[in-house]
Write a protein that holds these residues in place. Structure first.
Motif, PDB file in Angstrom:
ATOM      1  N   VAL A  57     -12.063  -9.577  -1.817  1.00  0.00           N
ATOM      2  CA  VAL A  57     -12.486  -8.004  -1.430  1.00  0.00           C
ATOM      3  C   VAL A  57     -11.557  -7.177  -0.895  1.00  0.00           C
ATOM      4  O   VAL A  57     -11.390  -6.256  -1.488  1.00  0.00           O
ATOM      5  CB  VAL A  57     -13.684  -8.183  -0.562  1.00  0.00           C
ATOM      6  N   ALA A  58     -10.626  -7.731  -0.046  1.00  0.00           N
ATOM      7  CA  ALA A  58      -9.629  -6.736   0.499  1.00  0.00           C
ATOM      8  C   ALA A  58      -8.666  -6.474  -0.539  1.00  0.00           C
ATOM      9  O   ALA A  58      -8.145  -5.556  -0.759  1.00  0.00           O
ATOM     10  CB  ALA A  58      -8.966  -7.439   1.608  1.00  0.00           C
ATOM     11  N   MET A  59      -8.318  -7.399  -1.321  1.00  0.00           N
ATOM     12  CA  MET A  59      -7.343  -7.345  -2.306  1.00  0.00           C
ATOM     13  C   MET A  59      -7.650  -6.338  -3.390  1.00  0.00           C
ATOM     14  O   MET A  59      -7.089  -5.409  -3.907  1.00  0.00           O
ATOM     15  CB  MET A  59      -7.115  -8.561  -2.993  1.00  0.00           C
TER      16      MET A  59
ATOM     17  N   ALA B 129      -8.440   7.142  -3.001  1.00  0.00           N
ATOM     18  CA  ALA B 129      -7.373   6.188  -3.070  1.00  0.00           C
ATOM     19  C   ALA B 129      -7.116   5.780  -1.479  1.00  0.00           C
ATOM     20  O   ALA B 129      -7.001   4.589  -1.306  1.00  0.00           O
ATOM     21  CB  ALA B 129      -6.249   6.648  -3.775  1.00  0.00           C
ATOM     22  N   LEU B 130      -7.051   6.685  -0.857  1.00  0.00           N
ATOM     23  CA  LEU B 130      -6.923   6.561   0.566  1.00  0.00           C
ATOM     24  C   LEU B 130      -7.907   5.840   1.406  1.00  0.00           C
ATOM     25  O   LEU B 130      -7.488   4.785   2.245  1.00  0.00           O
ATOM     26  CB  LEU B 130      -6.550   7.899   1.430  1.00  0.00           C
TER      27      LEU B 130
ATOM     28  N   SER C 214       0.860  -1.139   0.053  1.00  0.00           N
ATOM     29  CA  SER C 214      -0.099   0.113   0.022  1.00  0.00           C
ATOM     30  C   SER C 214       0.885   1.296  -0.080  1.00  0.00           C
ATOM     31  O   SER C 214       0.402   2.357   0.149  1.00  0.00           O
ATOM     32  CB  SER C 214      -0.925  -0.122   1.094  1.00  0.00           C
ATOM     33  N   MET C 215       2.128   1.158  -0.287  1.00  0.00           N
ATOM     34  CA  MET C 215       3.185   2.269  -0.142  1.00  0.00           C
ATOM     35  C   MET C 215       2.672   3.462  -0.881  1.00  0.00           C
ATOM     36  O   MET C 215       3.180   4.668  -0.391  1.00  0.00           O
ATOM     37  CB  MET C 215       4.594   1.751  -0.132  1.00  0.00           C
ATOM     38  N   PRO C 216       2.252   3.209  -2.208  1.00  0.00           N
ATOM     39  CA  PRO C 216       1.908   4.524  -2.877  1.00  0.00           C
ATOM     40  C   PRO C 216       1.038   5.356  -2.605  1.00  0.00           C
ATOM     41  O   PRO C 216       1.031   6.614  -2.616  1.00  0.00           O
ATOM     42  CB  PRO C 216       1.577   3.924  -4.388  1.00  0.00           C
TER      43      PRO C 216
ATOM     44  N   GLY D 223      -7.397   1.250  -4.695  1.00  0.00           N
ATOM     45  CA  GLY D 223      -6.656   2.438  -4.145  1.00  0.00           C
ATOM     46  C   GLY D 223      -5.248   2.961  -4.496  1.00  0.00           C
ATOM     47  O   GLY D 223      -4.731   3.861  -4.847  1.00  0.00           O
ATOM     48  N   VAL D 224      -4.478   1.747  -4.464  1.00  0.00           N
ATOM     49  CA  VAL D 224      -3.143   1.661  -4.947  1.00  0.00           C
ATOM     50  C   VAL D 224      -3.273   2.163  -6.271  1.00  0.00           C
ATOM     51  O   VAL D 224      -2.011   3.066  -6.765  1.00  0.00           O
ATOM     52  CB  VAL D 224      -2.126   0.453  -4.706  1.00  0.00           C
ATOM     53  N   GLY D 225      -3.726   1.540  -7.092  1.00  0.00           N
ATOM     54  CA  GLY D 225      -3.630   2.065  -8.700  1.00  0.00           C
ATOM     55  C   GLY D 225      -4.161   3.489  -8.918  1.00  0.00           C
ATOM     56  O   GLY D 225      -3.766   4.077  -9.687  1.00  0.00           O
ATOM     57  N   LEU D 226      -5.146   3.948  -8.180  1.00  0.00           N
ATOM     58  CA  LEU D 226      -5.595   5.365  -8.199  1.00  0.00           C
ATOM     59  C   LEU D 226      -4.163   6.300  -7.736  1.00  0.00           C
ATOM     60  O   LEU D 226      -4.203   7.501  -8.280  1.00  0.00           O
ATOM     61  CB  LEU D 226      -6.730   5.722  -7.323  1.00  0.00           C
TER      62      LEU D 226
END
Length: 300
Positions: free
Chosen positions: A281-283, A137-138, A113-115, A289-292
């Protein structure tokens, strides 16, 4: 004819970059499951640090064969040490420690989730104010992690692992945001320095605090250690640099979303980790969010 030939070369260039990117994602994703095997015999800091030092030796040998210079510019030594501490010691050490409490699917998803955190850290440090896409995203990232953990009650004794994985992601994000000025060194020698400087303290701390039983390493653990050193620590760094030379940085970074997916699937096959609706679902939420976040970074 000239334009057609140039287009053909560019297409081949991008295709080879995509192949290198897939090799990198496969190697780094599989590493999460393999690390679990090694952790059955050796404690996390000593195991990850030893694999890293072996990988650094291999990278240094390759850099020497390529006649790369190892001298670190005087004005870059502090930045090199800081980069090794944040991007290697904290990232590798904390993610390895997190697996003492978390499944591979949980640790990998939180760590990657670092991005999202890089986007937030860039606000106070660089003045890059988050927009509605950033806030979405957050929200998606936090929702995904919350679903994965199942709430405070279900997380229970997993909180130390959650905190270690979050710390790894946030520190790596901090290193990404602050590392705006590249270090002027050949890439293989530079990575060898960073990995060595980041992993040596892990081995020392492991010997002092964890007191590992070196002969306890089993045949599967030894095979895992060799894989970690040769694959993720050496070969995958080279394929990653090759992919970056052939693909846009945003495309390469987005391709890394495959890593937690591959790690989760590998853990389900090799370790028998559960892969149910909650994990899927979590993935979906977290990686959306990471993609955004990556999309906003590429626009910036």
């Amino acid at each position: 004819m000239g334009s057609e030939a140039a287009a053909s070369v560019e297409t081949a260039h991008q295709r080879s970059g995509q192949i290198l990117l897939m090799i990198t994602a496969m190697g780094w994703g599989l590493n999460w499951a393999v690390l679990k095997f090694v952790l059955q015999d050796w404690p996390p800091l000593f195991a990850r640090g030893t694999a890293g030092l072996l990988g650094a030796i291999g990278l240094a040998a390759l850099a020497w064969l390529r006649s790369e210079r190892f001298a670190v510019p005087r004005d870059a030594r502090l930045r090199l040490a800081a980069s090794a501490g944040i991007n290697v010691f904290a990232w590798m050490g904390f993610t390895a420690l997190s697996l003492n409490w978390l499944k591979v699917s949980e640790g990998a998803l939180i760590a990657y989730s670092m991005p999202i955190w890089a986007m937030l850290i860039a606000w106070p440090l660089l003045g890059e104010r988050p927009n509605r896409q950033s806030l979405l995203a957050l929200a998606l990232g936090i929702a995904g992690i919350a679903v994965l953990m199942g709430g405070p009650d279900l997380a229970g004794g997993k909180w130390p692992g959650i905190l270690f994985a979050l710390a790894a992601a946030m520190l790596f994000a901090l290193g990404t945001v602050t590392a705006r000025k590249p270090i002027s060194m050949p890439p293989t020698a530079l990575v060898a320095w960073q990995v060595a400087l980041g992993c040596l303290p892990m081995v020392i701390l492991g010997l002092l605090l964890e007191q590992p039983r070196v002969p306890a390493l089993s045949a599967p653990g030894l095979a895992g250690l060799v894989y970690m050193a040769v694959g993720p620590m050496a070969l995958c760094y080279l394929t990653w640099f090759g992919a970056l030379r052939r693909l846009p940085a945003s495309a390469a970074a987005t391709g890394m979303l495959l890593v937690p997916i591959i790690g989760t699937l590998a853990a389900a096959l090799l370790l028998g980790d559960s892969l149910g609706v909650r994990e899927l679902v979590a993935m979906a939420l977290t990686l959306s969010g990471v993609g955004l976040a990556l999309r906003r970074a590429s626009r910036s």
